[in-house]
Design an enzyme around this catalytic site. Structure first.
Site, PDB file in Angstrom:
ATOM      1  N   ARG A   1      -5.537   1.925  17.476  1.00 11.16           N
ATOM      2  CA  ARG A   1      -6.181   1.904  16.159  1.00 11.16           C
ATOM      3  C   ARG A   1      -7.060   0.654  16.160  1.00 11.16           C
ATOM      4  O   ARG A   1      -7.921   0.549  17.029  1.00 11.16           O
ATOM      5  CB  ARG A   1      -5.143   1.930  15.033  1.00 11.16           C
ATOM      6  CG  ARG A   1      -5.732   2.474  13.722  1.00 11.16           C
ATOM      7  CD  ARG A   1      -4.723   2.563  12.580  1.00 11.16           C
ATOM      8  NE  ARG A   1      -4.349   1.235  12.072  1.00 11.16           N
ATOM      9  CZ  ARG A   1      -3.477   1.032  11.077  1.00 11.16           C
ATOM     10  NH1 ARG A   1      -2.882   2.074  10.500  1.00 11.16           N
ATOM     11  NH2 ARG A   1      -3.190  -0.184  10.662  1.00 11.16           N
TER      12      ARG A   1
ATOM     13  N   LYS B   1       0.816  -1.219   0.000  1.00 11.16           N
ATOM     14  CA  LYS B   1       0.000   0.000   0.000  1.00 11.16           C
ATOM     15  C   LYS B   1       0.846   1.263   0.000  1.00 11.16           C
ATOM     16  O   LYS B   1       0.393   2.308  -0.448  1.00 11.16           O
ATOM     17  CB  LYS B   1      -0.928   0.009   1.217  1.00 11.16           C
ATOM     18  CG  LYS B   1      -0.187   0.234   2.526  1.00 11.16           C
ATOM     19  CD  LYS B   1      -1.134   0.337   3.698  1.00 11.16           C
ATOM     20  CE  LYS B   1      -0.380   0.828   4.908  1.00 11.16           C
ATOM     21  NZ  LYS B   1      -0.689   0.093   6.136  1.00 11.16           N
TER      22      LYS B   1
END
Ligand SMILES: *Cc1c(COP(=O)(O)O)cnc(C)c1O
Length: 362
Positions: free
Chosen positions: A133, A38
């Site tokens: 997260r 990514k």
């Protein structure tokens, strides 16, 4: 032939070298590498190199990138490393062999999608160890979800437990944190009555545990992007010797559209810059400057592109221009010349996402 700029020039041989180096160091400690694509927007030719190098998985947060890689001929196996959106579970099962998860409702939806497609989908349950997260915060909920997958969702397979650190909460993956992860994995194993295949210890920020040799034995996977693609953070943030790695797999090239001597202090009433920010300027007198035809929309942060020319300094940028001080440059820089920059994680991610920045291969 006309050369178009700005562009990113990618050296696939250097990329392969970097993958091999990280992989060898991890595998010497029993840790497999999932290669994360990514950070360069999943450019398929690069994803292919991760596959050829023998990564355990090809991972991305974005299914589009996995689809592009598959269309290019990359066989995978593919890992979805962002929690699946409820709206993409069908595609997640179709495109990814394994995904990271933390929501029972999504696990049920994945199971239904897998049943419909006649497929088995592997899942890793994420434990949040303080970075705040993704992941189960409550250990009881983690154990319940593990039991749900193990006993009720017959189209899913609980492949393991994972965590992510050093992203939102800036939490460093210490050996202590890794031992906490192993303790979660062992709690799950005690509950489901079998050993898990995968204990996934994080991303590039967990590599110091490999370099220092204090990764707990049960951690057997890292999901690595930055340390392979840029190889900067371990050196610049944590002081590790990364001289065995190439920091210039991705090189940004841009064209000079103006060269002039100008004052270094703006002239007039100083208010706000192009982005509404107050800025400080240092008066260093009249100096030679160059203007580049690329800007913050291409890489976001002017302090995150690094000139390869000695004596060239990035002063700042607006959307579409970058302002350089070239007074001390070691060569003469003229209009129409191209300048090269190495990149870090953020600038690589932004620049490869910019439709104005072409992709080329060395
Ligand atoms: C982005 C990401 C990674 C890879 O991070 P790097 O810092 O590029 O190594 C690994 N795991 C998850 C869940 C991620 O989101």
């Amino acid at each position: 032939m006309k050369e178009y700029h700005p562009k990113i020039v990618i050296d696939l041989k250097k990329l392969r070298h970097n993958i091999d180096q990280i992989k060898a160091r991890c595998e010497a400690r029993g840790v497999r590498v999932a290669g994360v694509i990514k950070g360069f927007s999943g450019i398929p030719a690069c994803a292919k190199v991760f596959e050829e190098a023998g990564c355990q998985y090809i991972g991305s947060s974005r299914l589009e990138q996995l689809a592009d890689a598959a269309a290019y001929g990359v066989k995978g196996p593919f890992m979805l490393i962002r929690l699946p959106m409820p709206g993409e579970v069908e595609d997640a099962v179709r495109l990814a062999d394994i995904s990271l998860n933390s929501e029972p409702a999504v696990l049920r939806a994945l199971d239904a999608a897998a049943a419909k497609q006649g497929k088995r989908h592997d899942v890793i349950l994420m434990a949040d160890l303080g970075d705040l997260r993704e992941g189960f915060w409550d250990e009881g909920e983690l154990l319940e979800a593990a039991l749900l997958v193990e006993n009720e969702l017959s189209n899913l397979r609980l492949a393991g437990i994972g965590t992510n650190l050093g992203c939102y909460g800036s939490i460093f993956p210490t050996a202590e944190k890794m031992r906490e992860l192993v303790a979660r994995a062992e709690a799950v194993e005690a509950r489901i009555g079998r050993r898990l295949d995968i204990v996934s210890g994080g991303g590039s920020t967990s590599l110091p545990r490999i370099f220092d040799g204090d990764m707990p034995e049960r951690v057997n996977q890292l999901r690595v992007g930055e340390a392979i693609v840029n190889a900067r953070d371990a050196r610049d943030l944590f002081g590790y010797d990364m001289s065995f790695m190439h920091q210039d797999v991705f090189v940004l090239r841009a064209e000079v559209v103006e060269v002039k001597d100008k004052p270094s202090m703006p002239v007039g009433e100083i208010l706000f810059d192009a982005f509404g920010m107050k800025r400080e300027y240092i008066d260093r007198g009249v100096r030679r400057r160059a203007l580049l035809a690329l800007g913050r929309v291409d890489y976001a942060f002017p302090d995150m592109i690094f000139p390869r020319d000695a004596g060239v300094e990035v002063l700042g940028a607006s959307s579409d221009h970058t302002i350089l001080d070239i007074e001390d440059a070691k060569r003469e820089i003229r209009v129409g010349d191209t300048l090269e920059f190495t990149l870090c994680y953020a600038s690589t991610a932004f620049a490869t996402h910019s439709p104005n920045v072409k992709i080329a291969f060395a």
